[in-house]
Each structure stands twice: as C-alpha cells, then as structure tokens.
Design an enzyme around this catalytic site. Structure first.
Site, PDB file in Angstrom:
ATOM      1  N   SER A 105     141.452  -0.618 -41.210  1.00 12.17           N
ATOM      2  CA  SER A 105     140.605  -0.018 -42.239  1.00 12.17           C
ATOM      3  C   SER A 105     139.689   0.995 -41.560  1.00 12.17           C
ATOM      4  O   SER A 105     139.199   0.766 -40.444  1.00 12.17           O
ATOM      5  CB  SER A 105     139.762  -1.107 -42.901  1.00 12.17           C
ATOM      6  OG  SER A 105     138.647  -0.518 -43.539  1.00 12.17           O
ATOM      7  N   CYS A 126     132.413 -15.212 -36.624  1.00 14.28           N
ATOM      8  CA  CYS A 126     131.125 -14.843 -36.017  1.00 14.28           C
ATOM      9  C   CYS A 126     130.218 -16.047 -35.754  1.00 14.28           C
ATOM     10  O   CYS A 126     129.360 -15.979 -34.879  1.00 14.28           O
ATOM     11  CB  CYS A 126     130.390 -13.858 -36.906  1.00 14.28           C
ATOM     12  SG  CYS A 126     131.373 -12.389 -37.249  1.00 14.28           S
ATOM     13  N   GLU A 153     136.094  -1.241 -48.391  1.00 13.51           N
ATOM     14  CA  GLU A 153     137.354  -1.742 -47.843  1.00 13.51           C
ATOM     15  C   GLU A 153     138.276  -2.218 -48.972  1.00 13.51           C
ATOM     16  O   GLU A 153     139.492  -2.014 -48.921  1.00 13.51           O
ATOM     17  CB  GLU A 153     137.063  -2.881 -46.851  1.00 13.51           C
ATOM     18  CG  GLU A 153     138.201  -3.171 -45.908  1.00 13.51           C
ATOM     19  CD  GLU A 153     137.770  -4.011 -44.695  1.00 13.51           C
ATOM     20  OE1 GLU A 153     136.692  -3.736 -44.131  1.00 13.51           O
ATOM     21  OE2 GLU A 153     138.490  -4.936 -44.348  1.00 13.51           O
ATOM     22  N   LYS A 195     129.233  -6.113 -30.080  1.00 14.11           N
ATOM     23  CA  LYS A 195     128.431  -5.204 -30.907  1.00 14.11           C
ATOM     24  C   LYS A 195     127.590  -4.273 -30.035  1.00 14.11           C
ATOM     25  O   LYS A 195     127.244  -3.171 -30.439  1.00 14.11           O
ATOM     26  CB  LYS A 195     127.522  -6.010 -31.840  1.00 14.11           C
ATOM     27  CG  LYS A 195     128.262  -6.712 -32.964  1.00 14.11           C
ATOM     28  CD  LYS A 195     128.632  -5.774 -34.096  1.00 14.11           C
ATOM     29  CE  LYS A 195     129.533  -6.463 -35.113  1.00 14.11           C
ATOM     30  NZ  LYS A 195     130.187  -5.523 -36.008  1.00 14.11           N
ATOM     31  N   GLU A 209     131.040   7.925 -31.494  1.00 16.96           N
ATOM     32  CA  GLU A 209     131.174   8.349 -32.895  1.00 16.96           C
ATOM     33  C   GLU A 209     130.193   7.629 -33.810  1.00 16.96           C
ATOM     34  O   GLU A 209     130.091   7.946 -34.991  1.00 16.96           O
ATOM     35  CB  GLU A 209     132.616   8.147 -33.384  1.00 16.96           C
ATOM     36  CG  GLU A 209     133.118   6.717 -33.425  1.00 16.96           C
ATOM     37  CD  GLU A 209     133.721   6.226 -32.109  1.00 16.96           C
ATOM     38  OE1 GLU A 209     133.400   6.799 -31.040  1.00 16.96           O
ATOM     39  OE2 GLU A 209     134.489   5.243 -32.142  1.00 16.96           O
ATOM     40  N   GLU A 233     129.934  -1.610 -29.337  1.00 14.29           N
ATOM     41  CA  GLU A 233     130.191  -0.830 -30.557  1.00 14.29           C
ATOM     42  C   GLU A 233     129.049   0.148 -30.825  1.00 14.29           C
ATOM     43  O   GLU A 233     129.272   1.320 -31.154  1.00 14.29           O
ATOM     44  CB  GLU A 233     130.357  -1.774 -31.754  1.00 14.29           C
ATOM     45  CG  GLU A 233     130.701  -1.048 -33.044  1.00 14.29           C
ATOM     46  CD  GLU A 233     130.720  -1.991 -34.247  1.00 14.29           C
ATOM     47  OE1 GLU A 233     131.730  -2.011 -34.956  1.00 14.29           O
ATOM     48  OE2 GLU A 233     129.722  -2.700 -34.471  1.00 14.29           O
ATOM     49  N   GLU A 256     139.682   0.761 -50.465  1.00 12.78           N
ATOM     50  CA  GLU A 256     140.666   1.333 -49.534  1.00 12.78           C
ATOM     51  C   GLU A 256     141.997   0.591 -49.643  1.00 12.78           C
ATOM     52  O   GLU A 256     143.066   1.204 -49.667  1.00 12.78           O
ATOM     53  CB  GLU A 256     140.119   1.270 -48.103  1.00 12.78           C
ATOM     54  CG  GLU A 256     141.018   1.952 -47.079  1.00 12.78           C
ATOM     55  CD  GLU A 256     140.511   1.803 -45.641  1.00 12.78           C
ATOM     56  OE1 GLU A 256     139.415   1.247 -45.441  1.00 12.78           O
ATOM     57  OE2 GLU A 256     141.234   2.248 -44.733  1.00 12.78           O
ATOM     58  N   CYS A 305     135.814  -5.059 -38.958  1.00 13.62           N
ATOM     59  CA  CYS A 305     134.391  -5.361 -38.719  1.00 13.62           C
ATOM     60  C   CYS A 305     134.127  -5.976 -37.356  1.00 13.62           C
ATOM     61  O   CYS A 305     132.990  -6.088 -36.931  1.00 13.62           O
ATOM     62  CB  CYS A 305     133.818  -6.242 -39.813  1.00 13.62           C
ATOM     63  SG  CYS A 305     135.021  -7.174 -40.705  1.00 13.62           S
TER      64      CYS A 305
END
Lengths: 572, 415
Positions: free
Chosen positions: A319, A503, A279, A358, A366, A361, A282, A299
């Site tokens: 990102s 988190c 990242e 999560k 994908e 996710e 990037e 994230c």
C-alpha cells in the site's frame, strides 16, 4: 505415553519426549536459563540449566534433555548449584563491570542470576572490554562486550524474522556476534525490528536512545514540542512501572506527557483511522481498477525494509499509505502548523512507539519536506518509562486526561492496530462499508485475531469473496509471499506485522518474549474495542472533518501528497 | 618380545595400492564380495561378533552403533568416514589412507551396504591435500571397476563416495560438528540426543566412523568376526595402530594386537627413550588423554584398561617425554591447543579453558600466587560434565592430570 519420574524426590508424571525443563516448569520448579527460547529448538549453549540425573556421570542440559521412565532428577543439588555459580562467575569474568551505568541494570538476566546463585566475590581475573561498540544504526546499539554469546539474538533474527542480519563470527574465546564481512548494523540487512533486544539477556543489545534530544527540546523555549503515542503504548507502559501486563493507562499517560511539558499530545490511533480510510479506499480501487494484488499493508517499517531488500518485486503490492506515525508527522508539521500559525521548523515532533524500526522510518529522506523531517525523534515504550521516572512521574498515581483535539480522537478500530490482525479487522469494518454502504453484521472478525503466525479468512463483501491473510513475524510473511510468488491468487489483502504478535510485542516494548504477557496486552486492546461505541474508522468525526476541511476525499491529490509514499529496491 | 601384526598396515611402503588390480591381487575386495552375498543385517551381526570398537577415541562398539540405524528405510542413509585426524600426537589414519586407500574405500562400501546407505563421505583434514587427491584417484579407479557407482558387482547395490576437505578446525573431528561442517555450516557440535544414527547429515540417519575402524571392516568380512577378535589380546579385539612420538629412538606408527603393553611398545617397538635418558611421562592416547607418570606405564593399551588407569586409549597416539621435559610447558601447549580449538559455543569450554590458559600463563611468567592452582582445579571441575561436547572435558581432564601428577613443578613456578 505417560511415564513416572522423580524430580527432587517428588514423584511426577511426564509425557514421553518432554524435556526436563518442561516437566520442572509444570511442577513449579524454576530452573534458570539464559539461551532458551520458547518455541525454538533448544541451543544448549549457556549450560546454566544443567541438572543432575542419577546414573549419569555428566550433568545434562534440562532445556533439551528428554525425560525417560523412572528417571531421577535433581535440579538444585549441591553439584548443580556449584556448577551454575561457577558458570556465572566465568561469564562475569568476561563481562564489563559497569552495571551501574548499564541500560539493563534493572532487568539483566545475568545480574539476577549472579544474585540468585550467591556470587559475592571476584575470584577470577577480569577481562577488559575489547570490542568496539556498534553505534551505526539509527535504531539499535550493539555492545559485544556485554554479550554472553547465548545466541538468542542470532536465532530470533534468523528463525523468527528470516532476516539473518547478525551471526556468530570468530571461534572459541574470540567468538562474537557480528555482521558478515565486518559490516556494521547500518550497512547490514538488519530491518531494525529490535526483536533481538527483547531476547537479549544482558545489555548487549539496546535501542538507540534519544531521550536527551527530547529533554533538550522540552527545555528549549523556542520549540513547540508535540508528541504522538502509538496504539500499543497505553497497554504496555504500566509494565515499566512494575504493573502486570494488560492494563490500559491511556489517560494517565496523556496526563504524564503533559506534566513533562509537551505542548500537544496526539494519539497515533487517529492516523490509524485515517490510514484505514486511505488504505481501505486504495484496496477498493485496486480491486475495481485492476491494480496490483494482493495489496500488502505498509504500517510496519521493519516489514517495509524487508520487502525492499528481499522481495523488491513486491514493492508495487505494498500500500502506498504512509504508516500512521508518518501520517501524523505530516499532519502536525504541515496542517497543524499552518492552522496554528507555527513555523514548522520550530515544531519538535516526538513519537512514542512500540518499535525501534520507527526510528529508522522517521529518518527516511522521503518522510519530510523542505529539509524538515516530519517526525524528529522516536522514543520506545522503554525510553518513555525511563523519561517518566526521570521526571518523577509514576504512571500508577496520576489523574487521567484526554488527548488533545482534534488529532487525539480515535475509534477502537485505530486502537486495535496494536495487535496482529488489528489492521485487517479495522480495514474490513470500513472497507465493507465503503463497498456496500452497509455495516458488517459482526464487527469482531475472530479468524484474524490471536497469536498464530499466519491467519486467513474469506470475507463476503457484496459480490466479492475477499481473500485476506495476516502474518506476524517476517518468517511467516516469507511463507505467504513465497506462495503468492508461486502463483497463489486467492488473496486480495495481506496484513504483515514485523513482530510476532504485532506492535504489543514490538521491539520497543518492555523487555522479554513471554507469550502470556503478549496475550494480555492484546486482550487489553480488544477489551477497549468491546466496551466503546465508536468502532469503525470512518465514524471518527475528526477524521471526517479533516477530509471536509483539508483533504477532500480519500486518495485525493492532497492525500497523495501528504499521506502516501513510495518504495524502492534496496541492495542487501 | 612383542610381535607386530601387520593387517591394516600390510601395504605400507608398497606402491600402487590405489590401483584396483594391485589391491585385488593381495586379497582386496574379497570382503566386499563376501558381504554382498549376505543380508545387511547379517553384516551388522558379524561386526558385533568381531567386538570391534571405534578407533577414533571413544571406543564405542561399532556393530552396536550400526544397529541404531533404522531397519525400515524412509529417508536416505549416509556413512561418513571421519578422516579429520587432528589430535596432537596422532598420525595413524593418514598411514592407512596414504598406503592403502582402497582398504578404506572397501570398508566404506561394505558399511554402505550394511547400513543401506545411498552415499558415503570422507571428511578429510584440510591439510591432507595430497592424501585427499590419492583417495579421489582410488575412488575413480574403484568406480571404473564397478566397485562403486551403480549396481556394484552386478548385485544391485548403488553406492558412491565423495571426498570433502575440512578447513582446519579440530572440533570438526567431533562427529556432529563434522556433520554441520559437511552441511556447509559453522563447525559446532550438536546436542545429543538425537544421535546421528537417527538424525545426522541433512537430518537423515548417518553413521560416522573413523578411518581405522572402517579399514577393519574388510578384514572382518574376509573371514569372520571371531577371527578378527582373535587377532587381539585376550581382553580386546583386533589390531591397533599405535603412533609413537616424542623422545623415543624410533618414532612411527606400529600395528600390534589391541591391548599390547605400553611399556613394551615404547621400549621394543619405538626403541626406547632417546639418548639413554630417563622416562618422565607418557600421554598414551593423543593430547586429550590424561598423562601417565613413568611408573604408571605397565599398562595394557586397550580401552578398558586405560580407563581403569585413569586415562584413555583415545587414538592410540603415544607421546613420550623424557626427564628433561617441563610439564608446565607441556600443560601450556596443551591448553593453548584446546583454547585455540574450542568452537566457542558453550560457556564452560569457551570461558573456562581460556581462564585456565590465562592463569597458567601468569604462573609461567612468575606472576602466579597460591590461588592459581586452586583456580585451575576449580575451573577444570566446572568444565567437566557441563560442556556440550567432549572437547572442553578433554582439555580440562588433560590439564587436571598434569597439575595433579606433577604438582611440585607447578608449585615451583610460584616460588
């Protein structure tokens, strides 16, 4: 203006405009509440906090009622206690009698209040559960039968997260919390953050439990069971065992996971370091090559769905890095499997996350290859606590062990991902090095620390003045995005954490929304950062080795294939 | 003999009163003209002197309520007319709106001037569609005559009125739920404080008044506060619309001086109990008002006397029941109504009223026991004084009075 009041015959000083509840709290008097949420406007729905005020015929809700000079208040008078007890009896009469089987049986506010107020007899006829349970979501389960209509979930979803996936529907006794147009959670705009679970006083909202899947995998001799644990787990897990907030039990947790039979224990903080490499590079590349700015962190999966739904024009700003969980998932099934010569189909990859999103996710199509998902099951901190108790393991009483190498090695930069501002701080430490080839003078970047909803700073990196901002909670993220939409252009990089506080306060963490606990958990992370020597992601030797052996360099083709992803607009 | 005093009802049955000319020919808009020559504060003082008390049910002194509006204007101010007339047994506001819409509009305009309002809203019960249309016609007529809109009567005062129809919820007659509904939200009452006069519609200072209350304003401003007060009885100010229904010979809306005796109203205005039957009970002020037994109706129908008698003047909707009436059945329809209309926001009203309904339903099916009445009393006691708004309280009080005063009829259900 200061004023004098009398609280339970004690003379006290109070500020004008202060509520009775606030004065009582300061005086050490505990008035029970069910619908009250710190920092939000009182709702006054549950009426449990009613108190008696001399000269007033009606009881008043202490959560909202302001004190006035000379006011005489009784918080636990016979009339008040009787009213509270009767109110709880009314709630219980319309609540399933299945506490023994309930997910929240050890920490249910309703059950505790019934106990405190001495409800021991069923005087009222019980209403049978008649609502359908919403099991549709990969992250949450909603049982309206257990709902006491305090409205906290609705307000958290709307006022803190700016999502408004659930709302009060119906009227009177037929009221319920639901999704508009009779949709279910899975088809709603719910971003799966689970903040509603933390606010829920009963078992009406819980995570979709996947404990049994993990137990089955552990018992399956054909399966190679690997587990990763997120940076924020080690500083909250102990609370599930009654330990005060803010104690790090990383080693004990690793040992406990091994005892349960996991074949490998990896640390998601390793891929947090890897995320920073990708990242950070990037960001540099976007700045140098005129890419889309500000770049937004990627994230936090609740945030990702939020952008895809509400700000699809910004998907290009996100990102392309996968989250640390999914980077680790890809590494386990595609690199680790190859290296250890294990059939990826036989690997069962579990992650322990502070997060209910999560779960969603991990199921994104994908996030896998050849029909194999990179992460098979996500457990929350709460589920891990339950699993450990089931296996008879007490986290307070176990010798610490090290996580497995090489994907268990981390720097503290990866560790502080667990607190709001942590990703930003870690990225700046490494980004500064990547651009200037030098180390930052002070690694602690205090303007991005702390629980403020929006934090901003300008950081000099070489010739560039880098504009950075950190948002925690999505209502705050909305503010920043709307500013950018209106043309604000001084920001290069924005970190967004879905949950207020990051988190450590994720929807999968121990129940409750107490700010002091959230502070203590973050402090535990920063304490590790203070006491250890490897504090920058690019220093992580195992990360370096991964690049040498496999990936080449950040943003390489292999990196892109393995560690990056794409986003698309989602209809609301 | 008691004498009817037609002030607010003087145009009942006279057609064409939505037209400005017709209304003006009979003294209409004299009040507004007088008002616009005064300072806003002086109008509030005049209303205070009239001793006008809110006609929606609570009886709060109107002038006093108006004086809560900030003197220094920093935000828009709003006046809302509560025309969500939905209390069972109440049908008085519609009589004013149907027969004399400009009287209400004039009253609102004066209130708008006195309270420095930018805009007025009439929140009207959804079922009153025809009346809403009539009000809109009358507003349009007033606008065309420069009695609404910009620079009213050349006095530099800008004010207009919008009619908004409700969607059938009784709770939206509660002023803060009404405001929520007007803002397009669920009709749920807000907590007070803050009161609407400080933070009301769109968080701006707002006064909500009942139709009948606002219709009194032109009358006050035509002459003065004192002459309005003198229309009432010794204790009370002005006239009152009493809607009398049930077992009487001549049900209807009657206007009498405030404080007229209930017994006289039933016997003289409404022609007495129908078919020569004996009177059993009276609910004097809409369904929320605690019931009276036949021997309790020698009562002056004003706010204070009713409270003293353990009931409420409420909306002045008098429901008369003869000896054939089953009070448990009345209680059942009463609780059915309140359960249906509870917004569901607060625990005691939502859960408590339902529990009372459930208990009563069982009793009426012959499944009650010695604990049934105990349960009803216990829950009614819990509801009273713990609810967020007066709806639950009203339901609990109404039920409690029925069960207390006609206990033998309820106990008989368990035999």
């Amino acid at each position: 203006m200061k004023m004098q009041i009398e609280l339970n015959n004690r003379k006290l000083e109070a500020e004008s405009g202060e509520t009775i509840l606030s004065v009582a709290k300061r005086a050490g008097i505990n008035i029970p509440t069910l619908c009250y949420l710190e920092h939000l406007k009182p709702a006054g729905r549950c009426r449990i906090c009613v108190v008696e005020v001399d000269g007033r015929k009606d009881l008043v809700p202490s959560c909202s009622f302001p004190v006035s000079d000379g006011m005489k208040i009784h918080t636990h008078s016979p009339r008040v206690l009787e009213a509270r007890k009767n109110l709880i009896e009314l709630m219980l009469a319309n609540h399933p009698d299945d506490c023994l089987y309930c997910n929240r049986n050890s920490n249910c506010d309703l059950r505790q209040l019934a106990d405190q107020l001495g409800v021991r007899e069923r005087e009222l006829v019980h209403v049978e559960p008649h609502f359908e349970i919403d099991n549709s979501s990969p992250s949450l389960v909603r049982d309206p039968n257990k709902c006491i209509l305090c409205g906290k979930c609705v307000r958290v979803c709307e006022e803190i997260q700016g999502v408004a996936a659930i709302e009060l529907l119906g009227r009177g006794f037929e009221s319920f919390v639901g999704v508009e147009n009779n949709k279910n959670l899975a088809t709603s705009r719910c971003i799966n953050c689970g903040q509603c679970i933390l606010a829920c006083p009963t078992g009406a909202l819980t995570e979709k439990s996947q404990i049994q899947d993990v137990i089955d995998a552990l018992n399956d001799p054909e399966k190679y069971v690997v587990v990763q644990h997120a940076p924020a787990i080690s500083v909250t897990l102990a609370e599930e065992f009654g330990v005060e907030a803010g104690i790090d039990v990383d080693g004990a947790m690793v040992a406990a996971l091994r005892r349960m039979g996991f074949d490998k224990v990896f640390d998601t903080s390793f891929t947090a370091d890897l995320t920073i490499m990708e990242e950070g590079s990037e960001l540099v590349s976007r700045i140098v090559n005129g890419g889309k700015l500000p770049m937004l962190t990627s994230c936090s999966p609740g945030w990702i769905k939020f952008v895809e739904q509400f700000y699809p024009d910004f998907t290009g700003n996100l990102s392309t890095c996968k989250s640390p969980q999914q980077m680790m998932g890809a590494i386990i099934k595609r690199i680790f499997a190859q290296r250890e010569d294990i059939d990826p189909a036989k690997i069962f990859s579990v992650s322990i996350m502070p997060c209910t999103a999560k779960k969603f996710e991990a199921g994104r199509p994908e996030m896998g290859e050849n029909g194999i998902q990179d992460v098979d099951v996500v457990l929350t901190t709460r589920e891990l606590g339950r699993l450990l108790r089931m296996y008879g393991i007490d986290i307070r009483n176990i010798e610490p062990e090290q996580a497995d190498s090489p994907f268990g090695e981390r720097t503290t930069a990866g560790k502080i991902f667990g607190a709001t501002g942590g990703v930003m701080e870690a990225a700046l430490r490494t980004g500064y090095y990547l651009v200037t080839g030098e180390l930052m003078e002070h690694l602690e970047i205090t303007p991005v620390r702390g629980l403020d909803g929006i934090k901003e700073s300008k950081i000099k990196v070489g010739d560039l003045e880098l504009g950075v901002a950190v948002a925690s909670s999505l209502s705050k993220a909305r503010i920043l995005l709307d500013e950018v939409k209106k043309g604000r252009s001084d920001l290069h990089f924005i970190e967004v954490m879905t949950c207020p506080g990051g988190c450590v306060a994720g929807g999968g963490q121990p129940i409750g929304t107490n700010v002091d606990k959230i502070k203590a958990r973050s402090q535990a992370l920063y304490k590790l950062d203070d006491s250890e020597t490897m504090r920058m992601s690019h220093e992580n030797p195992s990360v370096k080795k991964l690049y040498e052996d496999y990936l080449g360099k950040p943003l390489s083709e292999k990196s892109h294939h393995l560690l990056h992803t794409h986003y698309e607009k989602r209809p609301i | 003999m008691i004498e009817e005093k037609k002030v607010l009802t003087r145009h009942v049955g006279v057609p064409g009163m939505e037209k400005v000319d017709a209304y003006m020919n009979d003294g209409g808009y004299k009040g507004l003209k007088n008002a616009l020559d005064k300072k806003p504060q002086d109008i509030i003082e005049e209303v205070k002197k009239s001793f006008l008390r809110g006609r929606g049910g609570a009886g709060f002194p109107t002038g006093f309520k108006w004086s809560f509006i900030p003197k220094e204007k920093t935000k828009p101010h709003y006046i809302i007319c509560n025309a969500d007339e939905g209390e069972p047994g109440t049908f008085k506001d519609r009589v004013i709106m149907e027969n004399d819409p400009l009287l209400l509009i004039e009253g609102m305009t004066i209130a708008g001037y006195a309270l420095q309002c930018d805009m007025g809203f009439i929140y009207i019960r959804g079922e009153f569609r025809k009346i809403a249309e009539k009000l809109e016609t009358a507003i349009e007529n007033a606008r065309n005559a420069n009695l609404l809109g910009k620079n009213i009567l050349g006095k530099g005062f800008n004010f207009d009125i919008l009619v908004m129809r409700g969607a059938g919820a009784y709770i939206c007659g509660e002023e803060t739920a009404l405001i929520e509904s007007l803002e397009g939200k669920r009709g749920e009452p807000r907590m007070k404080p803050p009161f609407p006069a400080v933070e009301g519609l769109y968080k701006c200072p707002t006064i909500v008044n009942n139709v009948e209350t606002l219709a009194c304003i032109p009358i006050i401003m035509q002459s003065n506060g004192k002459s309005f007060k003198d229309m009432g009885t010794f204790q009370s100010a002005g006239t009152k619309l009493y809607g009398i229904s049930g077992h009487v010979n001549n049900p209807g809306v009657y206007e009498y001086p405030m404080g007229t005796n209930l017994k006289d109203l039933i016997e003289q205005a409404a022609g007495g109990v129908k078919d020569g039957k004996k009177l059993k009970a009276v609910i004097p002020g809409g369904l929320s008002a605690p019931i009276l037994k036949a021997d309790e109706i020698d009562l002056d129908m004003d706010f204070d006397a009713c409270i003293k008698a353990g009931t409420m003047l409420g909306s002045g909707g008098v429901i008369v029941m003869d000896e054939t009436t089953s009070i448990p059945e009345v209680a059942k329809s009463t609780i059915d109504f309140f359960v249906h209309e509870s917004c569901g926001q607060c625990t005691p009203c939502r859960e408590g009223l339902h529990k009372i309904q459930e208990t009563l339903t069982k009793m009426m099916a012959g499944e009650g026991d010695e604990n049934s009445l105990k349960t009803i009393f216990k829950i009614a006691k819990t509801i009273k004084g713990t609810t967020l708004c007066p709806l639950g309280d009203a339901g609990a009080m109404a039920l409690e009075a029925m069960v207390t005063k006609f206990r033998d009829e309820f106990e008989a259900l368990n035999k």
